[in-house]
Design an enzyme around this catalytic site. Sequence first.
Site, PDB file in Angstrom:
ATOM      1  N   ARG A  74       0.824  -1.219   0.000  1.00 29.65           N
ATOM      2  CA  ARG A  74       0.000   0.000   0.000  1.00 29.65           C
ATOM      3  C   ARG A  74       0.853   1.262   0.000  1.00 29.65           C
ATOM      4  NH1 ARG A  74      -3.360   3.036   4.125  1.00 29.65           N
ATOM      5  NH2 ARG A  74      -5.283   3.682   3.075  1.00 29.65           N
ATOM      6  N   ILE A  81      -7.213   7.699  -0.802  1.00 28.74           N
ATOM      7  CA  ILE A  81      -7.094   6.242  -0.879  1.00 28.74           C
ATOM      8  C   ILE A  81      -7.943   5.736   0.279  1.00 28.74           C
ATOM      9  CG2 ILE A  81      -4.947   6.268   0.514  1.00 28.74           C
ATOM     10  CD1 ILE A  81      -4.017   3.773  -0.992  1.00 28.74           C
ATOM     11  N   SER A  82      -8.787   4.735   0.003  1.00 30.02           N
ATOM     12  CA  SER A  82      -9.726   4.267   1.029  1.00 30.02           C
ATOM     13  C   SER A  82      -8.996   3.605   2.199  1.00 30.02           C
ATOM     14  CB  SER A  82     -10.703   3.255   0.431  1.00 30.02           C
ATOM     15  OG  SER A  82     -11.331   3.785  -0.707  1.00 30.02           O
ATOM     16  N   GLN A  83      -9.697   3.604   3.331  1.00 24.42           N
ATOM     17  CA  GLN A  83      -9.218   2.941   4.543  1.00 24.42           C
ATOM     18  C   GLN A  83      -9.085   1.425   4.263  1.00 24.42           C
ATOM     19  OE1 GLN A  83     -12.357   3.158   7.385  1.00 24.42           O
ATOM     20  NE2 GLN A  83     -11.239   2.076   8.985  1.00 24.42           N
TER      21      GLN A  83
END
Length: 212
Positions: free
Chosen positions: A33, A59-61
């Site tokens: 990530r 950017i999503s959790q």
Amino acid sequence: MTSQRTRDRLVERLRAKGITDERVLEVMRTTPRHLFIDEALAHRAYEDSSLPIGQGQTISQPYIVAKMTEVLLQPGIPDVVLEVGTGSGYQSAVLSRLVPKVYSVERISGLLDRARRCHQAIGLRNIYTRHTGGVWGWPDHAPYPAIIVTAAPEHVPESLLEQLALGGRMVVPVGTFAGDQMLKVITRTATGFDEQTLDAVHFVPLLDGSIR
Ligand code: SAH
């Protein structure tokens, strides 16, 4: 900071929050990530939080990425998935390690260029992306057995629903304001669409039109 131990800790956290699909957990543990995030923020890559990626987007959790992936694949692995909202490219990278072919569309070309470079750098070759403007989704390859929308519409656009195959499922955050946005699973049946509501979520809005 980006060590294996930090990633293992994230996976333990995802497990504690209720993610049970071992395939998803393994992909979350091994997808880098930190490469999808600006260097200045890379030290926070394995925290369970969303982070800015520029142009007002995020950017999503990790928990939400894992949850949406788990829900999408729950009936079985589809042969292809459409993602709406490539953003950093992280969600599509996760999907590409579980699904044979991933299509992903993004309306901000600067983000898309960066996401493509990340996919290339880590050798992911089954992700096909497109810069979209004025159309919802990617009708050329429809219908899709699985669609994941990573930006929130107020109501799911009809033309996106039309791209869902019979028996297919769409995972989508619906609603405009923090507090009223809910993650939904929409299944296309012979007679229409079934809707199931999951967690409260907070996504950037799904917008019409493209920009550079
Ligand atoms: N899945 C992403 C999170 C993206 S944030 C990730 O893993 O990082 C949502 C993204 O959706 C933003 O980049 C935004 O530009 C994009 N977006 C918003 N409306 C869109 C639309 N109509 N079509 C395609 N992309 C859209």
